[in-house]
Design a protein around this motif. Structure first.
Motif, PDB file in Angstrom:
ATOM      1  N   SER A 675       1.008  -1.167   0.594  1.00  0.00           N
ATOM      2  CA  SER A 675       0.248   0.031  -0.277  1.00  0.00           C
ATOM      3  C   SER A 675       0.958   1.311   0.022  1.00  0.00           C
ATOM      4  O   SER A 675       1.340   1.421   1.152  1.00  0.00           O
ATOM      5  N   THR A 676       0.776   2.511  -0.647  1.00  0.00           N
ATOM      6  CA  THR A 676       0.869   3.739  -0.833  1.00  0.00           C
ATOM      7  C   THR A 676       0.678   4.304  -0.303  1.00  0.00           C
ATOM      8  O   THR A 676       0.911   5.230   0.603  1.00  0.00           O
ATOM      9  N   GLY A 677      -0.594   3.975   0.748  1.00  0.00           N
ATOM     10  CA  GLY A 677      -0.902   4.653   2.094  1.00  0.00           C
ATOM     11  C   GLY A 677      -1.339   6.247   2.321  1.00  0.00           C
ATOM     12  O   GLY A 677      -2.036   6.636   0.559  1.00  0.00           O
ATOM     13  N   SER A 678      -0.499   7.302   2.428  1.00  0.00           N
ATOM     14  CA  SER A 678      -1.004   8.762   2.489  1.00  0.00           C
ATOM     15  C   SER A 678       0.493   9.061   1.182  1.00  0.00           C
ATOM     16  O   SER A 678      -0.002  10.940   1.527  1.00  0.00           O
ATOM     17  N   ILE A 679       1.211   8.147   1.397  1.00  0.00           N
ATOM     18  CA  ILE A 679       2.345   8.698  -0.105  1.00  0.00           C
ATOM     19  C   ILE A 679       1.501  10.314  -1.278  1.00  0.00           C
ATOM     20  O   ILE A 679       0.357   9.224  -1.985  1.00  0.00           O
ATOM     21  N   THR A 680       2.201  11.226  -1.100  1.00  0.00           N
ATOM     22  CA  THR A 680       1.689  11.944  -2.718  1.00  0.00           C
ATOM     23  C   THR A 680       2.157  12.227  -3.546  1.00  0.00           C
ATOM     24  O   THR A 680       1.512  12.658  -4.593  1.00  0.00           O
ATOM     25  N   SER A 681       3.508  11.901  -4.008  1.00  0.00           N
ATOM     26  CA  SER A 681       4.626  12.364  -4.496  1.00  0.00           C
ATOM     27  C   SER A 681       5.435  11.282  -5.302  1.00  0.00           C
ATOM     28  O   SER A 681       5.834  10.209  -3.412  1.00  0.00           O
TER      29      SER A 681
END
Length: 696
Positions: A675-681
Motif C-alpha cells: 500500500s502506498t498509504g498517504s504518500i502523495t508524490s
C-alpha cells in the motif's frame, strides 16, 4: 523356467538354412492372444515368446497347448513371426493341440508359391486376420486359423480346402484343376482342342461386335463410378483423419456447474491475444479461450482487441491502416508495460495461426470486433474449418446482426449485454439466436440474477479476483471469463516469497485498476524490488503469495525504502489479514476488513484495523518513542507475526529492534497487499523487496 503344473504344453521345434546349407540368423516370435486364462492351473498368460536361432539355425520352444481344458478364449491360434537376416519376414497362424507333444514348424508352416506371375489388383479389404495359405498335399491340422483357406498346389490336382472352422480343415478339398476339376474344359471342348478365333475372343461381325462395344462402355462407366466413389470415400476418410475434432465440445464445457474461459488469453497474466497468452493459458489447464479479431488494410484477420494499436503495442494508428506484412515485422505487443520488463515482446498473431493451433483442443469464444472482419471470419470458417461449430462459440454484442449466420451454420452463440440493457431489449432479440447470455462483472446483483432467471447459462466478464468469482457464482453465473485465469482457479498460494527479481508479474499480483499499466506493479532494474507508480492511494494485491486459508500462526517479512524522505506524517506499508482478495484502499470504504501498517516519514510505526464499510482505520498499536527516520534509498526491514490472539510488528534493521504489538484477533484472513498509504508524490514513493509469508 518350468511351466506351472496343470498346463498341457507342446514342444515346437524348427530349423532354418540357406539353399547351400548355411544356417540362417534371426528369431522366431510366437504370440498368443492378449490374455489367456487357465483356470485349471490358476494362471493367466499374456504377451509373446521370442527365441533366437542357434548356430545351426535351429530352435526349440515349449508353449502352452491351444486346447487346454477350460481355457479362455477357446479356438484361438498362435501368430508366428519369422525374422531373418537379409530375408523378408513373414507372419502366419498355427494351432498346437496337446495330442501332438512335439511339432516341427516345417510340418505346419505355409509354403510360398513356386511358380507363376502375380499382379496386385486393388480391391476391397478382406476380413481382418484371414489368410490364403498354400502348400503341397493336404493341410496340416496345425496350420492356419479359423476362416483361413488352403490351396493344395500339387500339379494336376490343385484343390481348395476351407475355410477352416472350429480348428478343423474339411476332410476333402474342392478340385480346381486336373481330372474332373472345376477347370476342365476350354469353351466346352475337351480332349485334343483346336481353338478358333471365336474361341479366344477374336472380333467377329454382328452381335459379337455389338456385345464387345457394350462391354467396353459398361467397363468405362464402371471405372468412372468406382473412381468417383473412391474419391468421395477418400475425402470422407481425410476429413475424419485430419480435420480437428473437439476434445472438449462446447456443450460439454457449458454443461459444467462452473467453467472458466481465458479472457483475451488471460490477458492479466500474459500479453493479451498473443500466441504466448493462448499457449500459456492452455498449458495451465484452460479449457476455453477468448479470441478477438480485427482486419488489416489488406484483409488479413489478426487477433487483437482494440482497433487502435496504442494500448497494447508500441505502434500508433489503427489495425485497419497497416498492411499485414508491415504489422507482422514492425509491430510488437507491449506486455512489458503491464506485466513487467522481464518479458519478451511478441508479434500479433493471425486468426489462422490461432485456429490451426487450438481449434478442437479447447473451446474458442470467437468475436470479430470490427464490421469488416465479420464476413471475412465467416468465410474463413466456412472454407477451411467445417467442423468449427463443435468447438467455437460465436461471440458478439447482443445487438449484432451476425447471430443468424452463426445459428444457420450450427454454432452456439454468446450475446453479451451491459448494465443499461433492459429486459425489453433482450426480449426483442429472437431467443432462438442466443444460447448464452453475458454480463459484466460490475453489474448489480439484482440485475445479474434477473439475467440468470431467463434460463440460459450466463457468462461474466472479465473476472480478475476470486472474490468476484465467488460473488458471481452465488448469483447463479456459470461461466467465468477470467483475465487472471491461473490465479482465480488456484486454491492456494503459488509460492511463499516474491519473485520481483524476475521482473515479471506473477499471477494474482493485481493493482487497483484492471488492464491498466499505470496501476500495475513495477520492477526496479536492480535489487529485486518493486514499486507502484501511482500515488493516489493505491495498492497491489500479492495474490501469488497470499494463502486464502492461512495457518493459525504465520510471519510476514518485507523490506521497504522511500526514494525520497516523505513528509513526517505521510506513510506507506502493507495491509494484511483480509479474508477476501478485494481491493484495499487506505482511508476509503473497503468491502472486507483487515489490518494496515503505517511506516511514517518520521520513522513512527503504527498498526490499524480497517473494518468493512468504514472509511477510516482504528489504531491498535504505535511506537511511543522516537524511531530512526527513513533515509533516501535506505532499506528498512520488518516482520509481522500473527498468532491466534496477537499481531506484532518489528523493525529489524536497527541495532535495537523496535516492536509494537496488539492483542487483537478480529481479522485472520490470508491476503496481503502493498500500500502506498498517504504518500502523495512519486518522488518519495515506497519500494518493497524480500516479501515472504512463512509458518514457524
Amino acid at each position: 523356467m518350468p511351466m506351472p503344473s496343470g498346463i498341457a504344453t507342446v514342444a515346437l521345434t524348427g530349423r532354418y538354412i540357406r539353399p547351400d546349407g548355411t544356417p540362417l540368423k534371426g528369431s522366431v516370435t510366437i504370440a498368443a492372444p492378449s490374455l489367456l486364462t487357465l483356470p485349471g492351473a490358476d494362471t493367466i498368460s499374456a504377451g509373446s515368446a521370442t527365441v533366437t536361432l542357434d548356430s545351426a539355425g535351429a530352435f526349440t520352444l515349449t508353449l502352452i497347448a491351444t486346447d487346454n481344458p477350460g481355457m479362455q478364449p477357446t479356438s484361438w491360434t498362435y501368430q508366428v513371426t519369422e525374422k531373418f537376416q537379409d530375408i523378408a519376414s513373414r507372419t502366419y497362424a498355427i494351432q498346437l493341440p496337446s495330442t501332438l507333444p512335439t511339432v516341427s514348424i516345417a510340418d505346419i508352416a505355409p509354403a510360398d508359391p513356386s511358380t507363376g506371375q502375380y499382379i496386385l489388383v486393388p480391391g476391397p479389404e478382406g476380413p481382418a486376420g484371414k489368410s490364403i495359405l498354400t502348400g503341397a498335399g493336404t493341410p496340416s491340422p496345425l496350420l492356419g486359423a479359423n476362416g483361413d483357406v488352403y490351396i493344395d498346389t500339387t500339379p494336376g490336382a490343385v484343390k481348395m480346402y476351407g475355410p477352416k472352422a472350429s480348428g478343423t480343415w474339411p476332410s476333402t478339398g474342392i478340385s480346381l484343376g486336373g481330372g474332373g476339376g472345376l477347370i476342365s474344359s476350354i469353351n466346352g471342348k475337351t480332349g485334343t482342342v483346336v481353338l478358333s478365333p471365336a474361341d479366344i475372343g477374336a472380333e467377329v461381325a454382328g452381335a459379337a461386335a455389338t456385345a464387345k462395344t457394350e462391354a467396353v462402355n459398361a467397363a468405362t462407366a464402371a471405372i468412372a463410378t468406382a473412381k468417383t466413389e473412391a474419391v468421395a470415400s477418400a475425402a470422407t476418410a481425410a476429413q475424419a483423419t485430419y480435420l480437428p475434432r473437439a476434445i472438449v465440445p462446447v456443450t460439454q464445457l457449458t454443461a459444467m456447474s462452473l467453467f472458466y474461459i481465458a479472457h483475451r488469453g488471460s490477458g492479466g497474466e500474459f500479453p493479451e491475444h498473443t500466441l504466448e497468452a493462448y499457449e500459456s493459458a492452455v498449458a495451465a489447464g484452460a479449457r476455453a479461450i477468448e479470441v478477438s479479431v480485427r482486419l488489416t488494410a489488406d484483409g488479413v484477420p489478426v487477433c487483437i482487441h482494440d482497433e487502435a494499436l496504442t494500448r497494447t503495442t508500441y505502434a500508433t494508428g489503427d489495425v485497419s491502416t497497416w498492411n499485414y506484412q508491415a504489422l507482422r515485422h514492425k509491430v510488437l505487443t507491449n506486455g512489458r508495460q503491464l506485466l513487467g520488463q522481464g518479458r519478451v515482446d511478441v508479434p500479433i498473431p493471425t486468426l489462422r495461426e490461432v485456429l490451426d493451433r487450438f481449434l478442437g483442443k479447447v473451446v474458442i469464444f470467437l468475436e470479430p470486433k470490427s464490421n469488416p472482419s465479420v464476413p471475412v471470419v465467416q468465410q474463413l470458417l466456412t472454407d477451411f474449418y467445417p467442423q468449427a461449430k463443435d468447438s467455437v462459440v460465436w461471440k458478439n454484442y447482443y445487438l449484432a446482426t451476425s447471430f443468424p449466420w452463426a445459428k444457420q451454420n450450427g454454432f452456439k452463440t454468446w450475446a453479451y449485454v451491459d448494465a443499461a440493457t433492459t429486459d425489453a431489449q433482450m426480449d426483442a432479440l429472437d431467443q432462438s439466436l442466443v444460447d448464452y447470455w453475458g454480463v459484466p462483472t460490475g453489474m448489480a446483483d439484482a440485475r445479474v440474477q434477473a439475467v440468470v432467471a431467463r434460463g440460459k447459462p450466463v457468462i461474466a466478464w472479465e473476472v480478475h479476483r476470486r472474490s468476484e468469482r465467488d460473488r458471481l457464482a452465488s448469483l447463479g453465473v456459470k461461466g467465468m471469463m477470467c483475465s487472471e485465469l491461473i490465479y482465480v482457479r488456484r486454491t492456494g498460494p503459488s509460492r511463499t516469497s516474491d519473485d520481483f527479481a524476475t521482473q515479471i508479474k506473477a499471477p494474482g499480483d493485481l493493482g487497483t485498476v484492471n488492464y491498466d499499466a499505470m496501476y500495475a506493479l513495477k520492477f526496479d532494474d536492480v535489487g529485486g524490488s518493486a514499486y507502484i507508480n501511482s500515488m493516489s492511494n493505491r495498492s497491489v494485491l500479492l495474490g501469488s503469495i497470499s494463502n486464502p486459508t492461512p495457518p493459525a500462526t504465520y510471519t510476514i517479512r518485507f523490506d521497504m525504502m522511500y526514494e525520497g524522505v516523505p513528509a513526517a506524517t505521510e506513510h506507506a506499508g502493507i495491509a494484511f489479514g483480509k479474508a477476501s482478495d478485494d481491493i484495499y484502499r487506505f482511508s476509503q470504504v473497503n468491502a472486507t476488513g483487515g489490518y494496515h501498517i503505517a511506516i511514517r516519514g518520521n520513522g513512527d510505526m503504527q498498526m490499524y484495523t480497517h473494518a468493512a464499510g468504514v472509511t477510516s482505520g482504528t489504531q491498535i498499536a504505535a511506537t511511543s518513542a522516537a524511531v530512526t527516520a527513513p533515509t533516501v534509498g535506505g532499506w528498512m526491514s520488518f516482520t509481522v507475526d500473527v498468532t491466534p490472539t496477537t499481531v506484532t510488528l518489528t523493525r529489524t534493521d536497527l541495532g535495537t529492534p523496535v516492536v509494537i504489538s496488539a492483542t487483537n484477533s478480529t481479522f485472520r484472513g490470508g491476503y496481503v497487499h502493498l500500500s502506498t498509504g498517504s504518500i502523495t508524490s512519486t518522488s518519495t514513493k515506497p519500494h518493497w523487496r524480500n516479501v515472504s509469508i512463512t509458518t514457524p
